[in-house]
Design an enzyme around this catalytic site. Structure first.
Site, PDB file in Angstrom:
ATOM      1  N   ALA A 162      -6.350 -24.535  14.807  1.00  0.00           N
ATOM      2  CA  ALA A 162      -7.593 -24.578  14.056  1.00  0.00           C
ATOM      3  C   ALA A 162      -8.540 -23.472  14.478  1.00  0.00           C
ATOM      4  CB  ALA A 162      -8.245 -25.942  14.262  1.00  0.00           C
ATOM      5  N   CYS A 163      -8.837 -22.569  13.591  1.00  0.00           N
ATOM      6  CA  CYS A 163      -9.859 -21.548  13.797  1.00  0.00           C
ATOM      7  C   CYS A 163     -10.714 -21.486  12.532  1.00  0.00           C
ATOM      8  CB  CYS A 163      -9.253 -20.171  14.055  1.00  0.00           C
ATOM      9  SG  CYS A 163      -8.167 -20.074  15.492  1.00  0.00           S
TER      10      CYS A 163
END
Length: 352
Positions: A27-28
């Site tokens: 997750a970014c």
């Protein structure tokens, strides 16, 4: 009225179906703030399940580079200097060049890169962001060049893991222009418009836009999705990056943007049942394009610090700021004086 309710239910069903189809992903989040007085600020979070061994480097202009993809690799000389954040000290994963162009690499599990073509020089994926930072001053310049497909991207395994790196690239510049570059089904897809302010991970960008359309209809002051999933972070970042005041005071603008990227971050130590690859935020960067300031914030240190690109001699040596294990080394204020002369890090290469 009944028709409107039906349309709302249909859009909700579509949004839920798309969200459910999202594969577990690292997750970014990346978001671009378009403020008053020509202020443009790009923020991103780096979320990873282990220490990504990030350090900061000043890379001067004039460096000769090779695409590190075997005998037939693309070669170039850096036109512009840059400040970059590395991944494992073998890849540029984030950075800003002296002209104010910012590049961010984020995970996209759906990425499928084209088969290597004999008439195209290769470019290792570890150099993808650096190639753009070295060669272009604006998003428009970069897009015009990338549309001609001057190279074939060659991916490789993530260091220490038995899986291929699958990434997509976001670009933003001092004018507020943005582009998202993905490889879907072996074909390069470029989304180019200043409206494309936000990028997260899965699903592909077209589907992220469709999901966000549903939440725009509801309105962020009524309800926003609150999980760590990529599609939910996209909706939150999209709403907040445009809801925060367009402050004339750059200090206030920076504080607002930091608050947005923190809102889209994953709390340290969080794991998500059924989503084993959703990962804690390790660090955040915020790039002020107008003032040429590159901020860094580790999740494990109490201070935010920055590098003033206006003070850097980009005709000088390579400089390194050692952030330590888990980016625990503590800095405050303008950290340029703490950078030390260094050998350039070696980009991860492949035999092609």
């Amino acid at each position: 009225m009944a028709r409107m309710k039906w349309q709302g239910r249909a859009m909700l069903a579509m949004a839920m179906a798309l969200a459910a189809a999202v594969s577990p992903a690292l997750a970014c989040t990346r978001a671009v703030y378009l403020g008053d007085n020509g202020d443009v600020i790009t923020a991103r979070s780096m979320d990873w399940k282990v220490d990504v061994a990030t350090n900061l480097y000043v890379l001067p202009r004039g460096i000769e580079r090779n695409g590190q993809a075997g005998p037939k690799s693309i070669a170039w000389k850096a036109r512009y200097g840059s400040v970059v954040a590395t991944g494992y000290d073998v890849s540029t994963t984030d950075g800003m060049n002296e002209k104010g162009l910012v590049a961010n690499l984020l995970w996209l599990v759906e990425s499928e890169y084209p088969k290597r073509r004999s008439n195209k020089p290769g470019l290792a994926i570890s150099l993808w962001a650096q190639y753009v930072l070295d060669n272009f001053a604006t998003v428009q310049e970069a897009v015009a060049a990338l549309e001609r497909e001057p190279y074939s991207i060659v991916t490789d395994k993530v260091p220490g893991e038995d899986r291929q790196a699958t990434l997509h690239l976001s670009l933003s510049d001092a004018t507020g222009d943005s582009a998202i570059v993905e490889y879907i089904g072996g074909r390069q897809v470029i989304h180019h418009d200043r409206r494309y302010q936000v990028m997260t991970n899965s699903p592909i960008f077209d589907e992220q836009l469709a999901l966000n359309a549903y939440w725009k209809q509801i309105g962020g002051t009524v309800m926003l999705p609150g999980t760590n999933r990529s599609a939910d972070r996209f909706a939150r970042a999209s709403f907040y990056i445009n809801a925060i005041p367009k402050a004339e005071d750059p200090v206030v603008a920076l504080a607002s943007v930091f608050s947005v990227i923190r809102n889209a971050s994953v709390p340290y130590g969080i794991t998500t049942p059924g989503e084993p690859n959703i990962s804690s935020t390790r660090w955040r960067t915020v790039a002020d394009h107008k003032r040429r300031l590159y901020f860094f914030e580790s999740a494990l240190t109490p201070n935010t610090f920055w590098v003033d690109l206006n003070k850097i001699d980009f005709a000088g040596p390579v400089l390194k700021l050692d952030l330590g294990q888990d980016q625990r080394n503590t800095f405050a204020g303008d950290a340029l004086s703490h950078f030390q002369p260094s050998k350039p890090f070696a980009f991860l290469g492949t035999d092609g």
